[in-house]
Design a protein around this motif. Structure first.
Motif, PDB file in Angstrom:
ATOM      1  N   LYS A  89      -2.133  39.041 -40.837  1.00  0.00           N
ATOM      2  CA  LYS A  89      -1.020  39.349 -39.693  1.00  0.00           C
ATOM      3  C   LYS A  89      -1.365  41.080 -39.065  1.00  0.00           C
ATOM      4  CE  LYS A  89       2.817  41.604 -41.137  1.00  0.00           C
ATOM      5  NZ  LYS A  89       3.386  42.133 -42.040  1.00  0.00           N
ATOM      6  N   MET A  90      -2.200  41.534 -40.325  1.00  0.00           N
ATOM      7  CA  MET A  90      -2.658  43.534 -40.063  1.00  0.00           C
ATOM      8  C   MET A  90      -2.897  43.565 -39.017  1.00  0.00           C
ATOM      9  SD  MET A  90       0.059  44.731 -41.384  1.00  0.00           S
ATOM     10  CE  MET A  90      -0.334  46.451 -40.609  1.00  0.00           C
ATOM     11  N   GLY A  91      -4.614  42.685 -39.330  1.00  0.00           N
ATOM     12  CA  GLY A  91      -5.461  42.407 -38.908  1.00  0.00           C
ATOM     13  C   GLY A  91      -4.964  41.800 -37.366  1.00  0.00           C
ATOM     14  N   PHE A  92      -4.570  40.757 -37.238  1.00  0.00           N
ATOM     15  CA  PHE A  92      -3.783  40.766 -35.917  1.00  0.00           C
ATOM     16  C   PHE A  92      -3.046  42.191 -35.502  1.00  0.00           C
ATOM     17  CE2 PHE A  92      -1.457  37.366 -33.119  1.00  0.00           C
ATOM     18  CZ  PHE A  92      -0.917  38.542 -32.537  1.00  0.00           C
ATOM     19  N   TYR A  93      -2.926  42.797 -36.034  1.00  0.00           N
ATOM     20  CA  TYR A  93      -2.127  44.088 -34.894  1.00  0.00           C
ATOM     21  C   TYR A  93      -2.900  45.052 -34.946  1.00  0.00           C
ATOM     22  CZ  TYR A  93       3.230  44.066 -36.752  1.00  0.00           C
ATOM     23  OH  TYR A  93       4.391  43.549 -36.440  1.00  0.00           O
ATOM     24  N   TYR A  94      -3.083  45.628 -35.932  1.00  0.00           N
ATOM     25  CA  TYR A  94      -5.049  46.119 -34.849  1.00  0.00           C
ATOM     26  C   TYR A  94      -5.423  45.647 -33.970  1.00  0.00           C
ATOM     27  CZ  TYR A  94      -3.756  47.659 -40.577  1.00  0.00           C
ATOM     28  OH  TYR A  94      -2.601  48.438 -41.252  1.00  0.00           O
ATOM     29  N   ARG A  95      -6.421  44.537 -34.180  1.00  0.00           N
ATOM     30  CA  ARG A  95      -6.668  44.666 -32.854  1.00  0.00           C
ATOM     31  C   ARG A  95      -5.759  43.902 -31.803  1.00  0.00           C
ATOM     32  NH1 ARG A  95      -8.738  41.000 -36.820  1.00  0.00           N
ATOM     33  NH2 ARG A  95      -7.341  39.153 -36.572  1.00  0.00           N
ATOM     34  N   SER A  96      -4.637  42.952 -31.644  1.00  0.00           N
ATOM     35  CA  SER A  96      -4.104  43.014 -30.631  1.00  0.00           C
ATOM     36  C   SER A  96      -3.514  44.087 -29.621  1.00  0.00           C
ATOM     37  CB  SER A  96      -2.814  41.862 -31.584  1.00  0.00           C
ATOM     38  OG  SER A  96      -1.594  42.399 -30.217  1.00  0.00           O
ATOM     39  N   TRP A  97      -3.294  45.332 -30.696  1.00  0.00           N
ATOM     40  CA  TRP A  97      -2.736  46.190 -29.484  1.00  0.00           C
ATOM     41  C   TRP A  97      -4.243  46.905 -29.018  1.00  0.00           C
ATOM     42  CZ3 TRP A  97       0.584  44.128 -32.614  1.00  0.00           C
ATOM     43  CH2 TRP A  97       2.233  43.582 -31.924  1.00  0.00           C
ATOM     44  N   LEU A  98      -4.848  47.313 -29.244  1.00  0.00           N
ATOM     45  CA  LEU A  98      -5.811  47.536 -28.934  1.00  0.00           C
ATOM     46  C   LEU A  98      -6.861  46.560 -27.389  1.00  0.00           C
ATOM     47  CD1 LEU A  98      -7.960  49.194 -31.979  1.00  0.00           C
ATOM     48  CD2 LEU A  98      -6.967  50.708 -29.875  1.00  0.00           C
ATOM     49  N   ARG A  99      -6.244  45.625 -27.574  1.00  0.00           N
ATOM     50  CA  ARG A  99      -6.896  44.373 -26.881  1.00  0.00           C
ATOM     51  C   ARG A  99      -5.894  44.840 -25.820  1.00  0.00           C
ATOM     52  NH1 ARG A  99      -9.608  38.987 -29.251  1.00  0.00           N
ATOM     53  NH2 ARG A  99      -9.749  38.395 -26.700  1.00  0.00           N
ATOM     54  N   ASN A 100      -4.750  45.691 -24.714  1.00  0.00           N
ATOM     55  CA  ASN A 100      -3.927  45.370 -23.913  1.00  0.00           C
ATOM     56  C   ASN A 100      -4.848  46.224 -23.241  1.00  0.00           C
ATOM     57  OD1 ASN A 100      -3.861  47.991 -24.908  1.00  0.00           O
ATOM     58  ND2 ASN A 100      -1.424  47.975 -25.211  1.00  0.00           N
ATOM     59  N   ARG A 101      -6.112  46.584 -23.691  1.00  0.00           N
ATOM     60  CA  ARG A 101      -7.127  47.563 -22.629  1.00  0.00           C
ATOM     61  C   ARG A 101      -8.029  46.935 -21.850  1.00  0.00           C
ATOM     62  NH1 ARG A 101      -9.371  51.905 -25.900  1.00  0.00           N
ATOM     63  NH2 ARG A 101     -10.593  52.635 -24.470  1.00  0.00           N
ATOM     64  N   GLY A 102      -8.089  45.007 -21.573  1.00  0.00           N
ATOM     65  CA  GLY A 102      -9.064  43.977 -21.689  1.00  0.00           C
ATOM     66  C   GLY A 102      -9.906  44.090 -22.665  1.00  0.00           C
ATOM     67  N   LEU A 103      -9.818  44.134 -23.904  1.00  0.00           N
ATOM     68  CA  LEU A 103     -11.162  43.868 -25.134  1.00  0.00           C
ATOM     69  C   LEU A 103     -11.479  42.823 -24.684  1.00  0.00           C
ATOM     70  CD1 LEU A 103     -10.647  47.071 -26.889  1.00  0.00           C
ATOM     71  CD2 LEU A 103     -11.816  47.205 -24.777  1.00  0.00           C
ATOM     72  N   PRO A 104     -12.646  42.330 -24.778  1.00  0.00           N
ATOM     73  CA  PRO A 104     -12.818  41.284 -25.302  1.00  0.00           C
ATOM     74  C   PRO A 104     -13.339  40.977 -26.965  1.00  0.00           C
ATOM     75  CG  PRO A 104     -14.926  42.091 -24.663  1.00  0.00           C
ATOM     76  CD  PRO A 104     -13.574  42.863 -24.704  1.00  0.00           C
ATOM     77  N   ASP A 105     -13.275  39.778 -27.519  1.00  0.00           N
ATOM     78  CA  ASP A 105     -12.911  38.930 -29.100  1.00  0.00           C
ATOM     79  C   ASP A 105     -14.618  39.709 -29.594  1.00  0.00           C
ATOM     80  OD1 ASP A 105     -11.696  37.933 -29.024  1.00  0.00           O
ATOM     81  OD2 ASP A 105     -12.379  35.477 -28.753  1.00  0.00           O
ATOM     82  N   ASP A 106     -15.622  40.167 -29.189  1.00  0.00           N
ATOM     83  CA  ASP A 106     -16.463  40.683 -29.552  1.00  0.00           C
ATOM     84  C   ASP A 106     -16.442  42.423 -29.713  1.00  0.00           C
ATOM     85  OD1 ASP A 106     -17.389  41.601 -26.904  1.00  0.00           O
ATOM     86  OD2 ASP A 106     -19.110  40.220 -26.400  1.00  0.00           O
ATOM     87  N   GLN A 107     -15.455  42.591 -29.346  1.00  0.00           N
ATOM     88  CA  GLN A 107     -15.433  44.817 -29.761  1.00  0.00           C
ATOM     89  C   GLN A 107     -15.280  44.323 -30.200  1.00  0.00           C
ATOM     90  OE1 GLN A 107     -15.515  45.974 -26.024  1.00  0.00           O
ATOM     91  NE2 GLN A 107     -15.995  48.362 -28.038  1.00  0.00           N
ATOM     92  N   PHE A 108     -14.770  43.489 -31.803  1.00  0.00           N
ATOM     93  CA  PHE A 108     -14.920  44.050 -33.232  1.00  0.00           C
ATOM     94  C   PHE A 108     -15.662  43.415 -34.346  1.00  0.00           C
ATOM     95  CE2 PHE A 108     -11.074  44.134 -30.662  1.00  0.00           C
ATOM     96  CZ  PHE A 108     -10.437  44.885 -30.151  1.00  0.00           C
ATOM     97  N   ASP A 109     -16.785  42.699 -33.616  1.00  0.00           N
ATOM     98  CA  ASP A 109     -17.650  42.562 -34.716  1.00  0.00           C
ATOM     99  C   ASP A 109     -18.846  42.566 -35.022  1.00  0.00           C
ATOM    100  OD1 ASP A 109     -19.160  43.628 -32.091  1.00  0.00           O
ATOM    101  OD2 ASP A 109     -19.910  41.447 -31.927  1.00  0.00           O
ATOM    102  N   GLY A 110     -18.188  44.262 -35.171  1.00  0.00           N
ATOM    103  CA  GLY A 110     -19.140  45.340 -36.496  1.00  0.00           C
ATOM    104  C   GLY A 110     -20.068  46.858 -35.403  1.00  0.00           C
ATOM    105  N   ARG A 111     -19.167  46.623 -34.272  1.00  0.00           N
ATOM    106  CA  ARG A 111     -19.979  47.775 -33.643  1.00  0.00           C
ATOM    107  C   ARG A 111     -19.115  48.890 -34.461  1.00  0.00           C
ATOM    108  NH1 ARG A 111     -20.184  46.287 -27.488  1.00  0.00           N
ATOM    109  NH2 ARG A 111     -20.482  43.697 -27.511  1.00  0.00           N
TER     110      ARG A 111
END
Length: 579
Positions: free
Chosen positions: A21-43
């Motif tokens: 659930k918390m991972g969903f929170y953290y990623r989801s709200w940043l994705r409102n900027r149009g970020l693709p999945d791989d933005q969170f893949d270890g950069r």
């Protein structure tokens, strides 16, 4: 989202790698900027800590600098996230920006700890933004790199160069003496501040930008590139690229800001004729890292170091000239070649200090002198002791009048800054050029905030006689753009019950810089009687909020004027999880 091997050790993975659930929170709200999945893949996630504000004119161009940092981070494969913190505008804030330096540092510290950042680029320019950001970042100890905003272009007025702060002070004295008109005074304002950037003298802003470079926490040439110069933006972009590498190398702030780095900065401070404000700031930054640093280190390491840089307020040139002459790398090379610096100190770009400056060349020896033919010999900041300052006071001999460095005079006492302003223009004030002006209750607790009022204006009746300098003593600070035989940072301060509070009109005081002494010629018995009758004045500003906390917890000048509960490398690297 497959985990990249190099991303497994990243702090940000505690937010973004989790599949709950918390991972969903953290990623989801940043994705409102149009970020693709791989933005969170270890950069590596890199913060851009920005002190831009229209209330801080020195930092007014930081949105552009931040964009160049952003491009650099992206080019290196990082993920930039810009965030604002409290901006400290020395020219606009009352009672003094120094009151809020520690508050801004807390803002930085908590923002870094609370957010998913693997490293940070600090954007700083105006005086207190530099130490505030370094102090806050030091308390979290992430990979960190500093980018200063750069000085303004040189001021030009009626065929002469004028420098911010320094000529503000000199021209205000000319106005008070009747030597220039009010129209001329106003005309100089626009001629002085004609571009973005901080003060272009060797004031506190330029001094602290130089300290960033000398400490190694910024890239080479950080100190002096003018704010409008495209090379300032290039430096910002390179810093963005480098911070991503620093994250991958786990090159934390504490690996750069070592005891050796601070010793390098102290000697560099002397060689550039830098601001006395750097003393309290370096003490505070070192304190956050748990590195022991004392006033004695400044005297021992730097008081005999030659001043090489011919810049206002000690000299005649400005920061633009300094950069064109070769900038701080030339000064550092001069010091390295004479064995005065720790040449093997590691810096933010991964190279040693010596490697960074090995090819530095000077293009104008009138601006940057060689060590063997210095601008001013043995001109480092001197630390004074005596019954008037048992815990120390500072003086900048390079900005003082030589004939006043050993002097005994009668004290003319001002009980507050308001008292000074009320009486200094009085034609009946009992004062002559041999007197010593004493200002009380302007220290950390007393002002509160330790304002830059130590460089007291001289009485107009003496200005008309041609007097341009007198000994002035206070528990205040002095602008780095100022000059004169001014004793500052008296500790303990008057509000804390130091002997400065007990000085009376007519007392004799002796300043002897060569002997490192400042003494009040009043017996211990008389001082004891005065102390028994002493009642500290009220501090109306310290009744509530941050200012109340500040006055209750601020340390004295010899300890860096930090808050007592912030000292020491006690910060945790990450905030507690919120589930």
């Amino acid at each position: 989202m497959d985990e990249k091997p190099e991303g497994k050790g990243l702090r940000s993975r505690e937010w973004f790698a989790r599949q709950d659930k918390m991972g969903f929170y953290y990623r989801s709200w940043l994705r409102n900027r149009g970020l693709p999945d791989d933005q969170f893949d270890g950069r590596p996630v890199v913060g851009i800590c920005n002190t831009w504000s229209e209330l801080t004119p020195c930092n007014g161009h930081f949105r552009t600098i931040a964009e160049h940092v952003r491009h650099g981070i992206l080019e290196a494969g990082g993920y930039p996230l810009e965030f604002p913190v409290l901006s400290l505008g020395e020219t606009q804030m009352r009672p003094t920006a120094m009151l809020y330096r520690n508050l801004a540092s807390m803002d930085v510290e908590e923002a870094l700890r609370a957010n998913p950042l693997d490293g940070v680029v600090l954007l700083m320019g105006c005086d207190k933004t530099t130490p505030a950001l370094l102090m806050g970042a030091a308390s979290v100890d992430l990979p960190t790199i500093g980018v200063s905003g750069g000085p303004m272009l040189s001021g030009h007025y009626r065929g002469q160069k004028i420098g911010s702060g320094t000529n503000t002070i000199s021209m205000s004295e000319q106005l008070r003496a009747g030597e220039i008109t009010l129209r001329q005074f106003h005309e100089a304002e626009g001629a002085m501040s004609r571009s973005a950037g901080s003060c272009m003298t060797m004031g506190t802003a330029s001094t602290m930008a130089s300290m960033v470079e000398a400490l190694g926490i910024g890239l080479p040439t950080n100190a002096a590139i003018p704010a409008p110069d495209a090379r300032r933006n290039q430096l910002a972009r390179l810093a963005g690229r480098r911070i991503v590498e620093m994250v991958r190398e786990d090159m934390r702030m504490s690996k750069i800001l070592t005891r050796q780095a601070f010793e390098n900065a102290i000697r560099t401070l002397a060689a550039i004729g830098g601001s006395t404000n750097a003393v309290v700031h370096l003490l505070a930054i070192a304190g956050r890292l748990g590195i022991p640093l004392t006033l004695e280190d400044f005297d021992r390491l730097a008081s005999e170091v030659n001043c090489l840089v011919n810049l206002k307020p000690s000299g005649e040139h400005l920061m633009e000239d300094f950069y064109y002459a070769g900038g701080l790398p030339v000064v550092l090379r001069e010091l390295v070649e004479r064995g005065l610096l720790h040449a093997d100190a590691v810096t933010a770009n991964g190279r040693t200090l010596a490697e960074n400056v090995a090819e530095a060349e000077c293009w104008n020896r009138d601006v940057i002198h060689s060590y063997d033919a210095p601008f001013k010999p043995h001109a480092g900041i001197a630390i004074l002791r005596g019954n008037l300052c048992p815990d120390g006071a500072v003086i900048k001999p390079s900005a003082a009048s030589p004939h006043l460095l050993q002097h005994t005079g009668r004290a003319v006492v001002f009980e507050s800054i308001e008292d000074l302003h009320h009486r200094i223009n009085d034609e009946d004030l009992d004062i002559d050029e041999t007197c010593i002006m004493v200002l009380k209750y302007c220290g950390p607790k007393g002002y509160p905030g330790m304002a830059e009022v130590g460089n007291m204006p001289l009485p107009p009746k003496l200005l008309r006689q041609g007097v341009r300098d007198m000994i002035r003593i206070s528990d205040a600070r002095m602008s780095g753009t100022a000059y004169g035989t001014v004793v500052l940072h008296v500790a303990p301060e008057a509000m804390a019950g130091g002997n400065l509070a007990l000085v009376e009109n007519g007392d004799m005081i002796t300043l002897d810089v060569a002997a490192r002494s400042l003494n009040l010629h009043v017996s211990d018995e008389v001082l004891a009687a005065r102390r028994a009758a002493w009642v500290p004045p009220e501090t109306p500003l310290a009744k509530r909020g941050y200012t109340k906390m500040y006055v209750e917890h601020v340390l004295q000048a010899d300890k860096g004027v930090d808050l007592d509960f912030l000292v020491g490398n006690s910060g945790s690297p990450v905030a507690r999880d919120n589930h």
